[in-house]
Design a protein around this motif. Structure first.
Motif, PDB file in Angstrom:
ATOM      1  N   PHE A  34       0.806  -1.218   0.000  1.00 60.13           N
ATOM      2  CA  PHE A  34       0.000   0.000   0.000  1.00 60.13           C
ATOM      3  C   PHE A  34       0.842   1.272   0.000  1.00 60.13           C
ATOM      4  O   PHE A  34       0.294   2.375   0.021  1.00 60.13           O
ATOM      5  CB  PHE A  34      -0.956   0.007   1.196  1.00 60.13           C
ATOM      6  N   ARG A  45      -4.846   4.418   6.845  1.00 59.34           N
ATOM      7  CA  ARG A  45      -5.427   4.047   5.540  1.00 59.34           C
ATOM      8  C   ARG A  45      -6.613   3.115   5.732  1.00 59.34           C
ATOM      9  O   ARG A  45      -7.664   3.288   5.133  1.00 59.34           O
ATOM     10  CB  ARG A  45      -4.370   3.369   4.674  1.00 59.34           C
ATOM     11  N   LEU A  51     -12.666   0.402   1.075  1.00 60.99           N
ATOM     12  CA  LEU A  51     -12.023  -0.872   0.818  1.00 60.99           C
ATOM     13  C   LEU A  51     -12.288  -1.297  -0.621  1.00 60.99           C
ATOM     14  O   LEU A  51     -13.432  -1.510  -1.016  1.00 60.99           O
ATOM     15  CB  LEU A  51     -12.579  -1.940   1.781  1.00 60.99           C
ATOM     16  N   ASP A  55      -7.749  -4.465  -2.223  1.00 62.17           N
ATOM     17  CA  ASP A  55      -7.324  -4.292  -0.834  1.00 62.17           C
ATOM     18  C   ASP A  55      -7.693  -5.533  -0.019  1.00 62.17           C
ATOM     19  O   ASP A  55      -6.888  -6.046   0.756  1.00 62.17           O
ATOM     20  CB  ASP A  55      -7.982  -3.070  -0.189  1.00 62.17           C
ATOM     21  N   ARG A  58      -5.413  -8.467  -0.761  1.00 63.35           N
ATOM     22  CA  ARG A  58      -4.092  -8.298  -0.136  1.00 63.35           C
ATOM     23  C   ARG A  58      -4.152  -8.536   1.373  1.00 63.35           C
ATOM     24  O   ARG A  58      -3.268  -9.180   1.944  1.00 63.35           O
ATOM     25  CB  ARG A  58      -3.545  -6.913  -0.419  1.00 63.35           C
TER      26      ARG A  58
END
Length: 104
Positions: A34, A45, A51, A55, A58
């Motif tokens: 990120f 974040r 989201l 994301d 990951r």
């Protein structure tokens, strides 16, 4: 069985129960992915409440690897969760809360 005190959560993916944990190594992986310079930036974040599907892939992948699974993000992307996208979002929310506390 997941140990919440150690930051572990359980999730059912593709019909199988998995333990996920964002270890320090998993968090370092997410910092790199990120572009976050430190844990505070990473938590900020995640705390923003937005989201993307990538994301979620990951974060879930890092959590699975942090708990010892040998899996890559492409395999995570092909997985199914009960409740579809909302189910994945719940898994991510539980994992981030277990790692960072309620503020994340």
């Amino acid at each position: 069985m997941a140990n919440r005190i150690r930051g572990e959560v359980e999730a059912v993916l593709d019909g199988q129960r998995h333990v996920l944990c964002l270890t320090l190594g998993a968090l370092a992986e997410l910092e790199a992915a990120f572009g976050a310079e430190d844990l505070s930036a990473l938590a900020a974040r995640f705390g923003a409440g937005r989201l993307a599907a990538r994301d979620a892939i990951r974060i879930i992948g890092a959590g699975l690897r942090g708990a010892g699974a040998d899996i890559d993000d492409d395999a995570v992307a092909a997985m199914r969760a009960e409740g579809g996208a909302a189910g994945f979002a719940r898994i991510v929310a539980h994992l981030l809360t277990a790692t960072f506390g309620e503020a994340a």
